[in-house]
Design a protein around this motif. Structure first.
Motif, mmCIF file in Angstrom:
data_model
loop_
_atom_site.group_PDB
_atom_site.id
_atom_site.type_symbol
_atom_site.label_atom_id
_atom_site.label_comp_id
_atom_site.label_asym_id
_atom_site.label_seq_id
_atom_site.Cartn_x
_atom_site.Cartn_y
_atom_site.Cartn_z
ATOM 1 N N GLY A 1 46.636 12.661 21.774
ATOM 2 C CA GLY A 1 47.160 12.440 20.433
ATOM 3 C C GLY A 1 46.120 12.047 19.408
ATOM 4 N N VAL A 2 44.846 12.011 19.811
ATOM 5 C CA VAL A 2 43.772 11.585 18.911
ATOM 6 C C VAL A 2 43.044 12.805 18.340
ATOM 7 C CG1 VAL A 2 41.496 10.478 18.846
ATOM 8 C CG2 VAL A 2 43.408 9.336 19.966
ATOM 9 N N ILE A 3 42.792 12.777 17.041
ATOM 10 C CA ILE A 3 41.934 13.784 16.427
ATOM 11 C C ILE A 3 40.511 13.535 16.917
ATOM 12 C CG2 ILE A 3 41.009 14.708 14.265
ATOM 13 C CD1 ILE A 3 43.562 13.706 12.881
ATOM 14 N N ARG A 4 39.911 14.527 17.570
ATOM 15 C CA ARG A 4 38.565 14.375 18.105
ATOM 16 C C ARG A 4 37.525 14.498 16.972
ATOM 17 N NH1 ARG A 4 37.932 12.311 23.118
ATOM 18 N NH2 ARG A 4 35.826 13.120 22.934
ATOM 19 N N GLY A 5 36.252 14.352 17.344
ATOM 20 C CA GLY A 5 35.160 14.500 16.384
ATOM 21 C C GLY A 5 34.625 13.172 15.903
ATOM 22 N N HIS A 6 33.305 12.969 16.060
ATOM 23 C CA HIS A 6 32.742 11.682 15.634
ATOM 24 C C HIS A 6 31.355 11.795 14.999
ATOM 25 C CE1 HIS A 6 31.310 12.248 19.809
ATOM 26 N NE2 HIS A 6 30.231 11.617 19.401
ATOM 27 N N GLU A 7 30.821 12.997 14.869
ATOM 28 C CA GLU A 7 29.539 13.182 14.185
ATOM 29 C C GLU A 7 29.828 13.908 12.881
ATOM 30 O OE1 GLU A 7 27.111 14.021 18.381
ATOM 31 O OE2 GLU A 7 27.075 15.497 16.767
ATOM 32 N N ALA A 8 29.810 13.190 11.758
ATOM 33 C CA ALA A 8 30.275 13.837 10.538
ATOM 34 C C ALA A 8 29.554 13.357 9.292
ATOM 35 C CB ALA A 8 31.783 13.612 10.370
ATOM 36 N N VAL A 9 29.497 14.257 8.324
ATOM 37 C CA VAL A 9 28.981 13.953 6.993
ATOM 38 C C VAL A 9 29.969 14.487 5.970
ATOM 39 C CG1 VAL A 9 26.530 13.928 7.610
ATOM 40 C CG2 VAL A 9 27.630 16.109 7.066
ATOM 41 N N GLY A 10 29.996 13.860 4.811
ATOM 42 C CA GLY A 10 30.918 14.304 3.783
ATOM 43 C C GLY A 10 30.684 13.600 2.463
ATOM 44 N N ASP B 1 29.386 10.165 -3.833
ATOM 45 C CA ASP B 1 28.298 9.841 -2.907
ATOM 46 C C ASP B 1 28.433 10.662 -1.623
ATOM 47 O OD1 ASP B 1 27.110 7.990 -4.558
ATOM 48 O OD2 ASP B 1 28.023 6.249 -3.611
ATOM 49 N N ARG B 2 27.299 11.145 -1.148
ATOM 50 C CA ARG B 2 27.266 11.813 0.152
ATOM 51 C C ARG B 2 27.023 10.764 1.234
ATOM 52 N NH1 ARG B 2 23.404 16.176 1.206
ATOM 53 N NH2 ARG B 2 21.899 14.606 0.546
ATOM 54 N N VAL B 3 27.764 10.853 2.338
ATOM 55 C CA VAL B 3 27.678 9.821 3.362
ATOM 56 C C VAL B 3 27.665 10.442 4.760
ATOM 57 C CG1 VAL B 3 28.805 8.036 1.978
ATOM 58 C CG2 VAL B 3 30.200 9.560 3.417
ATOM 59 N N ASP C 1 34.187 0.730 4.438
ATOM 60 C CA ASP C 1 32.909 1.067 3.813
ATOM 61 C C ASP C 1 31.699 0.720 4.676
ATOM 62 O OD1 ASP C 1 33.391 -1.646 3.543
ATOM 63 O OD2 ASP C 1 32.643 -1.797 1.488
ATOM 64 N N LYS C 2 31.802 -0.333 5.521
ATOM 65 C CA LYS C 2 30.656 -0.756 6.324
ATOM 66 C C LYS C 2 30.297 0.255 7.409
ATOM 67 C CE LYS C 2 33.533 -3.700 9.343
ATOM 68 N NZ LYS C 2 33.736 -5.100 9.808
ATOM 69 N N PHE C 3 31.177 1.218 7.653
ATOM 70 C CA PHE C 3 30.885 2.239 8.656
ATOM 71 C C PHE C 3 30.496 3.574 8.020
ATOM 72 C CE2 PHE C 3 34.099 -0.536 10.842
ATOM 73 C CZ PHE C 3 33.185 -1.174 11.669
ATOM 74 N N LEU C 4 30.129 3.531 6.755
ATOM 75 C CA LEU C 4 29.647 4.714 6.051
ATOM 76 C C LEU C 4 28.286 4.413 5.446
ATOM 77 C CD1 LEU C 4 32.960 5.652 4.206
ATOM 78 C CD2 LEU C 4 32.006 6.808 6.217
ATOM 79 N N HIS C 5 27.366 5.385 5.543
ATOM 80 C CA HIS C 5 26.000 5.182 5.072
ATOM 81 C C HIS C 5 25.648 6.290 4.076
ATOM 82 C CE1 HIS C 5 24.944 2.231 8.347
ATOM 83 N NE2 HIS C 5 26.033 2.807 8.848
ATOM 84 N N LYS C 6 25.182 5.868 2.919
ATOM 85 C CA LYS C 6 24.839 6.826 1.873
ATOM 86 C C LYS C 6 23.599 7.618 2.257
ATOM 87 C CE LYS C 6 23.953 7.103 -3.106
ATOM 88 N NZ LYS C 6 23.844 6.331 -4.377
ATOM 89 N N LEU C 7 23.622 8.922 1.990
ATOM 90 C CA LEU C 7 22.503 9.790 2.328
ATOM 91 C C LEU C 7 21.449 9.769 1.232
ATOM 92 C CD1 LEU C 7 24.256 12.994 3.730
ATOM 93 C CD2 LEU C 7 23.603 10.910 4.916
ATOM 94 N N SER D 1 19.249 17.060 3.815
ATOM 95 C CA SER D 1 20.195 18.140 4.076
ATOM 96 C C SER D 1 21.375 17.618 4.894
ATOM 97 C CB SER D 1 19.507 19.279 4.840
ATOM 98 O OG SER D 1 19.232 18.900 6.176
ATOM 99 N N TRP D 2 22.494 18.319 4.778
ATOM 100 C CA TRP D 2 23.660 17.961 5.577
ATOM 101 C C TRP D 2 23.326 18.048 7.065
ATOM 102 C CZ3 TRP D 2 27.366 15.542 3.214
ATOM 103 C CH2 TRP D 2 27.810 15.897 1.936
ATOM 104 N N GLU D 3 22.580 19.110 7.435
ATOM 105 C CA GLU D 3 22.285 19.353 8.842
ATOM 106 C C GLU D 3 21.423 18.239 9.440
ATOM 107 O OE1 GLU D 3 23.372 23.145 6.893
ATOM 108 O OE2 GLU D 3 21.992 21.523 6.408
ATOM 109 N N ALA D 4 20.428 17.787 8.695
ATOM 110 C CA ALA D 4 19.591 16.690 9.191
ATOM 111 C C ALA D 4 20.413 15.411 9.313
ATOM 112 C CB ALA D 4 18.397 16.469 8.265
ATOM 113 N N ALA D 5 21.257 15.155 8.318
ATOM 114 C CA ALA D 5 22.087 13.945 8.338
ATOM 115 C C ALA D 5 23.038 13.949 9.521
ATOM 116 C CB ALA D 5 22.867 13.820 7.037
ATOM 117 N N LEU D 6 23.456 15.132 9.953
ATOM 118 C CA LEU D 6 24.392 15.229 11.065
ATOM 119 C C LEU D 6 23.772 14.728 12.375
ATOM 120 C CD1 LEU D 6 27.323 16.272 11.072
ATOM 121 C CD2 LEU D 6 26.472 18.392 12.076
ATOM 122 N N ALA D 7 22.450 14.652 12.420
ATOM 123 C CA ALA D 7 21.768 14.163 13.626
ATOM 124 C C ALA D 7 21.751 12.642 13.707
ATOM 125 C CB ALA D 7 20.335 14.692 13.660
ATOM 126 N N THR D 8 22.232 11.937 12.680
ATOM 127 C CA THR D 8 22.094 10.484 12.633
ATOM 128 C C THR D 8 22.759 9.784 13.804
ATOM 129 O OG1 THR D 8 22.021 10.574 10.203
ATOM 130 C CG2 THR D 8 22.443 8.429 11.212
#
Length: 345
Positions: A53-62, A78-80, A129-135, A140-147
């Motif tokens: 019942g859980v939406i999967r996925g945990h490596e994300a930028v937006g 802001d991009r995060v 907000d404490k679990f989001l980090h500004k880029l 690039s989105w792709e590099a940030a996805l490696a965080t």
């Protein structure tokens, strides 16, 4: 909204409610891209359990769309990058500063987006907000996805006390193995890796000092690289390579099990570890390395090259089969190797 939900046996694409802000510290994010992690594949293949019942996925930028009334660190536009590990701050481990060992307020484990609470295989996500980090602006989105995966790697390197000049053998050159190679090289370590897939091996050969198939890592080759010693650190990013790790670790060295495979079991001899002074290190979830990982991804933008496929959410079945090696493509295909895929919204 469309979302990929685990139903105890498989992923299903289903309609879910769009999440809304409920706390003054909440932030609503329009997900731009979300990576598919080895942990997701482990659940799909039955190597790890998944919470139904859980939406999967945990490596994300937006991009931030809306903020709660008490949020001052972020604003709309802001991009995060998302930190999915939502330590509760109240359990006995959190109160000791051991956030990576959080058991949650209910004692059932740390709340982790995409594992036991709704994650980012969906176009919208709400987080404190404490679990989001500004880029950084130019990142690039792709590099940030490696965080997030980099935070895992940096935590293991720190807990292992890896230092400049150490020799590091990385077993496996999937996305996590390649990130380990990036980190080891940047630290000034002698970096050696193995991989059975031709495409991934070719990528490893661009990063490591030496990369080869497992059968070509012989005593003669190791002698040419290191002389009479073996490796100070052996990192198993596959999750099934303890025998090889024991074979190649130096006396007084460290083995770091890193890959996830809950079905794999291996019998150790405590006497071997005692007599050879070998450490077997389980590092757990990352602790205070997320910002360091973001800086690493900014300074080493080559990590963006790990994203080799992008798909829409409704192509998830093709994406998963491709990552599992069931697409029918040969390992020696002229196509670029499948390293890591991401859903783009």
């Amino acid at each position: 909204m469309p979302a990929l939900v685990w139903n105890s046996q498989r992923l299903n694409l289903s309609e879910q409610d769009i999440p809304v802000i409920t706390l003054a510290t909440d932030v609503k994010v329009k997900i731009h891209m979300t990576g598919i992690c080895g942990t997701d594949l482990a659940v799909i293949t039955g190597k790890e359990p998944g919470v139904p019942g859980v939406i999967r996925g945990h490596e994300a930028v937006g991009t931030v769309i809306e903020t709660g009334s008490n949020v001052t660190s972020l604003k709309a536009g802001d991009r995060v990058v998302v930190d999915p590990n939502h330590s509760c701050g109240k359990c006995r481990f959190c109160l000791q500063g051991k956030l990576h060992l959080c058991t949650g307020t209910d004692g059932q484990g740390m709340p982790i987006a995409g594992l036991n609470k709704n994650g980012t295989f969906a176009p919208w996500f709400v987080s404190e907000d404490k679990f989001l980090h500004k880029l950084p602006e130019q990142m690039s989105w792709e590099a940030a996805l490696a965080t997030e995966p980099l935070a895992c790697v940096l935590h293991n390197f720190r807990e292992g006390r890896v230092k400049t000049g150490d020799s590091v053998l990385i077993l496996g050159s999937g996305p996590m193995g390649l990130l380990c190679q990036f980190v080891a090289k940047r630290m000034g370590c002698t970096t050696v890796s193995i991989e059975i897939n031709a495409g991934r091996l070719a990528k490893a050969q661009q990063i490591s000092d030496y990369a080869c198939p497992p059968e070509e890592l012989t005593a003669e080759r190791v002698f040419r690289i290191l002389g009479e010693k073996k490796f100070d650190f052996v990192i198993d990013t596959v999750g099934t390579q303890m025998e090889m790790a024991e074979k190649w670790v130096e006396r007084g060295g460290t083995i770091i099990p890193f890959g996830i495979n809950g079905r794999y079991q291996y019998t150790i001899s405590p006497t071997y570890y005692t007599q050879h002074a070998v450490r077997l290190l389980g590092a757990g979830e990352y602790l205070n390395t997320f910002e360091d990982a973001l800086h690493f991804a900014k300074d080493v933008p080559e990590v963006a090259s790990l994203i080799t496929r992008k798909y829409s959410l409704d192509q998830f079945e093709t994406t998963i089969q491709e990552l599992l090696g069931n697409s029918g493509n040969s390992a020696v295909s002229s196509e670029p190797p499948v390293l890591k895929s991401a859903f783009v919204f």
